[in-house]
Design a protein around this motif. Structure first.
Motif, PDB file in Angstrom:
ATOM      1  N   HIS A 159       0.405  -1.366  -0.193  1.00 28.93           N
ATOM      2  CA  HIS A 159      -0.132  -0.179  -0.028  1.00 28.93           C
ATOM      3  C   HIS A 159       0.643   1.186   0.510  1.00 28.93           C
ATOM      4  CE1 HIS A 159       0.847  -0.330   4.594  1.00 28.93           C
ATOM      5  NE2 HIS A 159       0.668   0.754   4.109  1.00 28.93           N
ATOM      6  N   MET A 160       0.304   2.592  -0.560  1.00 24.48           N
ATOM      7  CA  MET A 160       0.846   3.757  -0.303  1.00 24.48           C
ATOM      8  C   MET A 160      -0.061   4.933  -0.383  1.00 24.48           C
ATOM      9  SD  MET A 160       3.770   5.985  -0.642  1.00 24.48           S
ATOM     10  CE  MET A 160       4.967   3.201  -0.757  1.00 24.48           C
ATOM     11  N   ILE A 161      -0.430   6.133   0.818  1.00 29.06           N
ATOM     12  CA  ILE A 161      -0.728   6.832   0.920  1.00 29.06           C
ATOM     13  C   ILE A 161      -0.013   8.044   0.850  1.00 29.06           C
ATOM     14  CG2 ILE A 161      -1.540   8.730   2.977  1.00 29.06           C
ATOM     15  CD1 ILE A 161      -1.385   6.122   4.840  1.00 29.06           C
ATOM     16  N   HIS A 162      -0.888   9.535   0.219  1.00 30.36           N
ATOM     17  CA  HIS A 162      -0.630  10.061  -0.191  1.00 30.36           C
ATOM     18  C   HIS A 162      -0.852  11.500   0.105  1.00 30.36           C
ATOM     19  CE1 HIS A 162       1.440   7.970  -4.026  1.00 30.36           C
ATOM     20  NE2 HIS A 162       0.196   6.980  -3.922  1.00 30.36           N
ATOM     21  N   LEU A 163      -0.572  12.172   0.731  1.00 33.83           N
ATOM     22  CA  LEU A 163      -1.714  13.050   1.170  1.00 33.83           C
ATOM     23  C   LEU A 163      -0.805  14.655   0.909  1.00 33.83           C
ATOM     24  CD1 LEU A 163      -3.034  14.586   3.856  1.00 33.83           C
ATOM     25  CD2 LEU A 163      -1.086  13.717   5.395  1.00 33.83           C
ATOM     26  N   GLY A 164      -1.308  15.501   0.034  1.00 32.80           N
ATOM     27  CA  GLY A 164      -0.493  16.277  -0.709  1.00 32.80           C
ATOM     28  C   GLY A 164       0.980  15.941  -0.924  1.00 32.80           C
ATOM     29  N   CYS A 165       2.465  16.873  -0.616  1.00 30.33           N
ATOM     30  CA  CYS A 165       3.772  16.533  -1.369  1.00 30.33           C
ATOM     31  C   CYS A 165       4.613  15.567  -1.025  1.00 30.33           C
ATOM     32  CB  CYS A 165       4.144  17.746  -1.371  1.00 30.33           C
ATOM     33  SG  CYS A 165       4.843  18.305   0.119  1.00 30.33           S
ATOM     34  N   TRP A 166       3.376  14.925   0.134  1.00 30.82           N
ATOM     35  CA  TRP A 166       4.162  13.861   1.218  1.00 30.82           C
ATOM     36  C   TRP A 166       3.212  12.228   0.046  1.00 30.82           C
ATOM     37  CZ3 TRP A 166       2.236   9.903   4.327  1.00 30.82           C
ATOM     38  CH2 TRP A 166       2.668   9.154   5.070  1.00 30.82           C
ATOM     39  N   SER A 167       4.353  11.650   0.319  1.00 34.09           N
ATOM     40  CA  SER A 167       4.000   9.800   0.390  1.00 34.09           C
ATOM     41  C   SER A 167       4.873   8.941   1.197  1.00 34.09           C
ATOM     42  CB  SER A 167       4.485   9.522  -0.803  1.00 34.09           C
ATOM     43  OG  SER A 167       3.446  10.669  -1.999  1.00 34.09           O
ATOM     44  N   GLY A 168       3.811   8.108   1.916  1.00 33.44           N
ATOM     45  CA  GLY A 168       4.864   6.886   2.232  1.00 33.44           C
ATOM     46  C   GLY A 168       3.029   6.089   3.115  1.00 33.44           C
ATOM     47  N   THR A 169       4.320   5.023   4.058  1.00 34.01           N
ATOM     48  CA  THR A 169       2.978   4.246   4.378  1.00 34.01           C
ATOM     49  C   THR A 169       2.390   4.292   5.657  1.00 34.01           C
ATOM     50  OG1 THR A 169       4.427   3.112   5.776  1.00 34.01           O
ATOM     51  CG2 THR A 169       4.699   2.250   4.172  1.00 34.01           C
ATOM     52  N   ILE A 170       1.571   3.489   5.897  1.00 35.15           N
ATOM     53  CA  ILE A 170       0.808   3.675   7.338  1.00 35.15           C
ATOM     54  C   ILE A 170       2.003   4.001   8.287  1.00 35.15           C
ATOM     55  CG2 ILE A 170      -0.986   2.977   9.058  1.00 35.15           C
ATOM     56  CD1 ILE A 170      -2.124   0.782   6.985  1.00 35.15           C
ATOM     57  N   ASP A 171       2.842   2.979   9.067  1.00 34.45           N
ATOM     58  CA  ASP A 171       3.620   3.434   9.693  1.00 34.45           C
ATOM     59  C   ASP A 171       4.130   4.375   9.280  1.00 34.45           C
ATOM     60  OD1 ASP A 171       3.122   1.314  11.419  1.00 34.45           O
ATOM     61  OD2 ASP A 171       4.565   0.058   9.970  1.00 34.45           O
ATOM     62  N   ASP A 172       4.429   5.321   8.211  1.00 35.42           N
ATOM     63  CA  ASP A 172       5.146   6.586   8.109  1.00 35.42           C
ATOM     64  C   ASP A 172       4.379   7.728   8.557  1.00 35.42           C
ATOM     65  OD1 ASP A 172       7.509   5.297   6.885  1.00 35.42           O
ATOM     66  OD2 ASP A 172       6.484   5.378   5.199  1.00 35.42           O
ATOM     67  N   LEU A 173       3.342   7.703   8.047  1.00 29.05           N
ATOM     68  CA  LEU A 173       2.106   8.745   8.578  1.00 29.05           C
ATOM     69  C   LEU A 173       2.187   8.481  10.306  1.00 29.05           C
ATOM     70  CD1 LEU A 173      -0.118  10.384   7.278  1.00 29.05           C
ATOM     71  CD2 LEU A 173      -1.211   8.561   7.624  1.00 29.05           C
ATOM     72  N   ARG A 174       1.895   7.871  10.583  1.00 24.43           N
ATOM     73  CA  ARG A 174       2.487   7.744  12.410  1.00 24.43           C
ATOM     74  C   ARG A 174       3.510   8.007  12.728  1.00 24.43           C
ATOM     75  NH1 ARG A 174      -0.818   2.575  12.256  1.00 24.43           N
ATOM     76  NH2 ARG A 174      -2.472   3.002  13.073  1.00 24.43           N
ATOM     77  N   ALA A 175       4.293   8.213  11.795  1.00 24.46           N
ATOM     78  CA  ALA A 175       5.974   8.509  12.520  1.00 24.46           C
ATOM     79  C   ALA A 175       5.565  10.219  12.246  1.00 24.46           C
ATOM     80  CB  ALA A 175       7.096   8.036  11.736  1.00 24.46           C
ATOM     81  N   LEU A 176       5.137  10.555  10.924  1.00 25.79           N
ATOM     82  CA  LEU A 176       5.127  11.786  10.441  1.00 25.79           C
ATOM     83  C   LEU A 176       4.282  12.871  11.650  1.00 25.79           C
ATOM     84  CD1 LEU A 176       5.436  14.444   8.477  1.00 25.79           C
ATOM     85  CD2 LEU A 176       2.817  13.171   7.317  1.00 25.79           C
ATOM     86  N   ALA A 177       2.446  12.139  11.994  1.00 29.38           N
ATOM     87  CA  ALA A 177       2.152  13.060  13.411  1.00 29.38           C
ATOM     88  C   ALA A 177       2.736  13.140  14.803  1.00 29.38           C
ATOM     89  CB  ALA A 177       0.357  11.936  13.625  1.00 29.38           C
ATOM     90  N   ALA A 178       3.800  12.301  15.028  1.00 29.50           N
ATOM     91  CA  ALA A 178       4.638  12.384  15.945  1.00 29.50           C
ATOM     92  C   ALA A 178       5.542  13.343  16.118  1.00 29.50           C
ATOM     93  CB  ALA A 178       4.812  10.886  16.640  1.00 29.50           C
TER      94      ALA A 178
END
Length: 218
Positions: A159-178
């Motif tokens: 899987h992959m998540i795209h958010l604006g100019c950012w892309s990453g996995t679910i774990d990456d998204l949690r790390a970004l949030a923190a």
């Protein structure tokens, strides 16, 4: 009467395709006389409105591009697919089958959208995404101070998540949030406001990926 574009020369490799040429200004960046991409017939591209096929893009079969949609790059739209609204399909993306791409959705890169899939709203489908049904993507938002929506897509490797100019996995998204380092370089107050939304979206994505794994296991 079609006063928007005309069909000109045939494609060197696919003689059933014809290149289009604008007969008037169609949209910003497309002026009278500009050459566009390739279609099989006028049924593939609305003869009114701002929809356009540009670059080396190909639209054929029973596919249709309408509204203010744009298909460009080396993209292909075919089968009975539809692209409309303000949607964009570009890069080397394919949209086919009975798929629909509409709203403000963007499909690019090497993405494949087929079957009976719908990609709509502010969804972003990039990279090697593979979307073949309504459960192969998940979008929610806004998740940032810029109004960006997050889009989860299924890929060949997971899987992959795209958010604006950012892309990453679910774990990456949690790390970004923190994290204290966001791509937007927003302040602590803004991060505190939107971090819970990112965490909530990550939880939704976990549930969606678990559904994929359940289907595969069955």
């Amino acid at each position: 009467m079609n006063d928007k574009y005309e069909l000109t020369d045939t494609h060197p490799d696919y003689p059933w395709l014809r290149r289009i040429r604008a007969l008037r200004g169609v949209r910003p960046g497309v002026r009278k006389g500009d050459m566009g991409g390739w279609v099989e017939s006028e049924s593939n591209l609305d003869t009114s409105g701002a929809a356009w096929v540009g670059g080396a893009a190909r639209v054929y079969g029973d596919a249709r591009v309408g509204g203010a949609a744009w298909v460009g790059g080396a993209a292909r739209v075919y089968g009975a697919a539809q692209v409309y609204g303000d949607a964009w399909v570009y890069g080397a993306a394919w949209v086919y089958g009975a798929a629909q791409v509409y709203g403000d959705a963007r499909v690019g890169g090497d993405a494949r959208v087929g079957g009976a899939a719908w990609v709509y709203g502010a969804a972003r489908v990039y990279g090697d995404a593979r979307v073949y049904g309504v459960d192969d993507t998940l979008a929610a938002g806004p998740l940032s101070s810029q109004g960006d929506w997050g889009t989860l897509v299924r890929t060949e490797t997971g899987h992959m998540i795209h958010l604006g100019c950012w892309s990453g996995t679910i774990d990456d998204l949690r790390a970004l949030a923190a994290s204290d380092e966001w791509p937007s370089r927003c302040n602590a107050e803004t991060r505190a406001k939107y971090a819970p939304r990112l965490q909530a979206f990550a939880a939704l994505c976990d549930a969606q990926v678990a559904l994929w794994e359940l289907v595969v296991a069955s």
